[in-house]
Design an enzyme around this catalytic site. Structure first.
Site, PDB file in Angstrom:
ATOM      1  N   HIS A   1       0.784  -1.139   0.082  1.00  0.00           N
ATOM      2  CA  HIS A   1      -0.047  -0.114  -0.036  1.00  0.00           C
ATOM      3  C   HIS A   1       0.895   1.332   0.007  1.00  0.00           C
ATOM      4  O   HIS A   1       0.378   2.339  -0.098  1.00  0.00           O
ATOM      5  CB  HIS A   1      -0.888  -0.013   1.118  1.00  0.00           C
ATOM      6  CG  HIS A   1      -1.985   0.910   1.226  1.00  0.00           C
ATOM      7  ND1 HIS A   1      -2.249   2.025   2.002  1.00  0.00           N
ATOM      8  CD2 HIS A   1      -3.144   0.999   0.394  1.00  0.00           C
ATOM      9  CE1 HIS A   1      -3.301   2.756   1.671  1.00  0.00           C
ATOM     10  NE2 HIS A   1      -3.973   2.127   0.733  1.00  0.00           N
TER      11      HIS A   1
ATOM     12  N   LYS B   1       3.490   4.388  -1.167  1.00  0.00           N
ATOM     13  CA  LYS B   1       3.384   5.171  -2.350  1.00  0.00           C
ATOM     14  C   LYS B   1       4.966   5.886  -2.131  1.00  0.00           C
ATOM     15  O   LYS B   1       4.848   6.919  -1.687  1.00  0.00           O
ATOM     16  CB  LYS B   1       2.287   6.292  -2.360  1.00  0.00           C
ATOM     17  CG  LYS B   1       0.867   5.660  -2.932  1.00  0.00           C
ATOM     18  CD  LYS B   1       0.394   5.144  -1.557  1.00  0.00           C
ATOM     19  CE  LYS B   1      -1.196   4.750  -2.048  1.00  0.00           C
ATOM     20  NZ  LYS B   1      -1.878   4.233  -0.774  1.00  0.00           N
TER      21      LYS B   1
ATOM     22  N   ASP C   1      17.407   9.331  -8.175  1.00  0.00           N
ATOM     23  CA  ASP C   1      18.900   9.542  -7.970  1.00  0.00           C
ATOM     24  C   ASP C   1      19.544   9.652  -6.556  1.00  0.00           C
ATOM     25  O   ASP C   1      20.429  10.128  -6.194  1.00  0.00           O
ATOM     26  CB  ASP C   1      19.423  10.687  -8.373  1.00  0.00           C
ATOM     27  CG  ASP C   1      19.129  10.817 -10.159  1.00  0.00           C
ATOM     28  OD1 ASP C   1      19.060   9.569 -10.737  1.00  0.00           O
ATOM     29  OD2 ASP C   1      19.032  11.726 -10.894  1.00  0.00           O
TER      30      ASP C   1
ATOM     31  N   HIS D   1      -9.235  11.040   0.975  1.00  0.00           N
ATOM     32  CA  HIS D   1      -8.125   9.906   0.854  1.00  0.00           C
ATOM     33  C   HIS D   1      -6.812  10.188   1.657  1.00  0.00           C
ATOM     34  O   HIS D   1      -5.896   9.356   1.600  1.00  0.00           O
ATOM     35  CB  HIS D   1      -7.907   9.695  -0.776  1.00  0.00           C
ATOM     36  CG  HIS D   1      -7.251   8.277  -0.883  1.00  0.00           C
ATOM     37  ND1 HIS D   1      -5.621   8.233  -1.227  1.00  0.00           N
ATOM     38  CD2 HIS D   1      -7.745   7.051  -0.998  1.00  0.00           C
ATOM     39  CE1 HIS D   1      -5.275   6.934  -1.429  1.00  0.00           C
ATOM     40  NE2 HIS D   1      -6.704   6.223  -1.354  1.00  0.00           N
TER      41      HIS D   1
ATOM     42  N   LYS E   1      -4.037  10.713   4.575  1.00  0.00           N
ATOM     43  CA  LYS E   1      -3.506  10.079   5.763  1.00  0.00           C
ATOM     44  C   LYS E   1      -2.538  11.045   6.454  1.00  0.00           C
ATOM     45  O   LYS E   1      -1.311  10.950   6.310  1.00  0.00           O
ATOM     46  CB  LYS E   1      -3.033   8.756   5.413  1.00  0.00           C
ATOM     47  CG  LYS E   1      -3.759   7.926   4.602  1.00  0.00           C
ATOM     48  CD  LYS E   1      -3.436   8.063   3.158  1.00  0.00           C
ATOM     49  CE  LYS E   1      -4.289   6.691   2.287  1.00  0.00           C
ATOM     50  NZ  LYS E   1      -5.465   6.554   2.214  1.00  0.00           N
TER      51      LYS E   1
ATOM     52  N   ASP F   1       0.256  19.669  18.161  1.00  0.00           N
ATOM     53  CA  ASP F   1       0.771  20.953  18.661  1.00  0.00           C
ATOM     54  C   ASP F   1       1.406  21.644  17.285  1.00  0.00           C
ATOM     55  O   ASP F   1       0.658  21.529  16.389  1.00  0.00           O
ATOM     56  CB  ASP F   1       1.958  20.859  19.749  1.00  0.00           C
ATOM     57  CG  ASP F   1       1.492  20.224  20.931  1.00  0.00           C
ATOM     58  OD1 ASP F   1       0.032  20.284  21.328  1.00  0.00           O
ATOM     59  OD2 ASP F   1       2.027  19.322  21.695  1.00  0.00           O
TER      60      ASP F   1
END
Length: 430
Positions: free
Chosen positions: A139, A141, A146, A318, A320, A325
């Site tokens: 899952h 991404k 380089d 979608h 996350k 603080d």
């Protein structure tokens, strides 16, 4: 997937690295200072930055994604990778067998034929028209170019992350990172894609020193944290619980799929009870109704303790992301649900940087103030008793689901290389 055969490439390419099974890697990464981190909101900000970095690649591209579609975004990515491979860039692309299971053999053949090293995590055939590889998904991404710039977050390579996709376009976030922590992300990506990890050559060390010098005036502290199904199964959840216990003024969590376990829910509640301003931004237009039922099962428990809950209703959420603080933030691929916290392979970055925290806070505040509805006991929908009963059953089913699902044969994932001669039978019965 189409069963058409793939032609062998006639171009000489760098040999593919030996593939390895997706086993646990016992590595824990520490905080790295003097990084530059930029928040990228939605595909409009993310895709141009990633594609430009890929076009400028000189030696290496490492890319992992859960979803890659054959749409305008996927096709542009394909062309950029082909051009990079043709000019001698070493490229490894890791795809998830569930999220990328509909890619055509022609699409994959064009990549592998150009010299892109493709590998599929947990490929499996459809049986009676139904996919069997639902669990233990890749899952993450991640893109590393380089060894000097990295992208990590929740955005897949698909057109539904662009506003012109329509009402179903996703609201999401990622980050671009430059600086010393890129070496950790690069190391992690190499391990996950099966590439051998060697000591840095002199030119790599010199480049790293230049990076540290370039960002020495920036106080960005960044740490890579991940979960796997071996030595680090709860690392991301534990980070959330730790920062919630130490929160003093504010907590904002924006998460697409929200039904965590009791321990994390308790820390959210306890933070609100001791006077912390705790806000949750959750889906109001979910792509899966079961997610909404499970999330709403937690509302009464949290609202009574003073937690403010907002439902984002413009389009599917979608993201996350979270902040605590004025200096701590996290962006990544992990939802706060049983799949992400107990089963999927996930990766987040933790960020200690006041300017980044402020930027994320301002964007989430705009989201909650102008694009969300605030939930309260009075706004609970009609038929709440029925929904609460169903939600209770769903919540407890999902709470124990990872342990039950672990018994299934589909939970023995593997990596399979996609080559011009084998890609066509990738999803054939085995």
């Amino acid at each position: 997937m189409s069963s058409q055969s793939m032609e062998k490439s006639t171009v000489e390419h760098i040999p593919a690295p030996p593939i390895r099974e997706p086993t646990a890697v016992d590595v824990e990464y520490s905080w790295q200072g003097s990084n530059r981190v930029e928040l990228l909101e939605n595909g409009e900000a993310y895709f141009p930055r990633v594609f430009e970095a890929l076009r400028q690649a000189q030696s290496e591209i490492l890319l992992e994604t859960f979803i890659l579609f054959e749409d305008k975004v996927g096709n542009e990515l394909q062309q950029i990778l082909i051009e990079a491979a043709q000019r001698g860039v070493r490229i490894t692309v890791s795809l998830d067998g569930f999220g990328c299971g509909e890619l055509s053999s022609g699409f994959l053949s064009a990549l592998s034929g150009a010299g892109v090293h493709l590998q599929m995590f947990d490929p499996a055939p459809k049986r009676l028209g139904i996919r069997t590889n639902w669990f233990r998904r890749l899952h993450r991404k991640i893109v590393v170019v380089d060894g000097t710039v990295a992208f990590i977050g929740g955005i897949n390579f698909s057109a539904d992350h662009l506003a012109d996709f329509g009402p179903e376009a996703k609201q999401d976030y990622s980050v671009e990172v430059q600086g010393p922590v890129v070496a950790d992300i690069h190391h992690f990506a190499l391990l996950q894609c099966g590439r051998p990890v060697r000591a840095k050559y002199w030119w790599q060390r010199r480049r790293q020193r230049r990076s540290e010098l370039a960002f020495s005036d920036h106080d960005g502290q960044v740490r890579l944290v991940y979960r796997d199904n071996g030595e680090h199964p709860t690392d991301i959840e534990e980070v959330y619980r730790q920062v919630l216990r130490t929160a003093q003024r504010r907590v904002v969590i924006a998460n697409a799929y929200f039904f965590p376990g009791y321990r994390l829910l308790r820390e959210i509640r306890n933070a609100a009870r001791r006077g912390v301003d705790v806000r949750l931004i959750l889906q109001g237009q979910p792509d899966m109704m079961v997610a909404r039922l499970a999330a709403r099962m937690t509302y009464d428990y949290l609202l009574k303790s003073g937690v403010k809950i907002y439902e984002y209703c413009d389009r599917p959420l979608h993201g996350k992301v979270a902040l605590v603080d004025e200096d701590w933030s996290t962006v990544g691929s992990s939802n706060l649900d049983p799949l992400s916290l107990s089963m999927n392979l996930e990766a987040n970055v933790l960020i200690r940087d006041r300017q980044f925290n402020r930027d994320l806070y301002d964007r989430l505040e705009d989201l909650s103030d102008h694009h969300c509805k605030m939930m309260s006991s009075e706004k609970i929908p009609s038929g709440w008793v029925w929904h609460m009963t169903v939600g209770f059953l769903v919540f407890h089913f999902l709470r124990h689901f990872p342990a039950w699902a672990g018994w299934l044969p589909a939970h023995k994932p593997r990596l399979k290389r996609i080559t011009p001669t084998t890609g066509s039978d990738l999803h054939e019965p085995r």
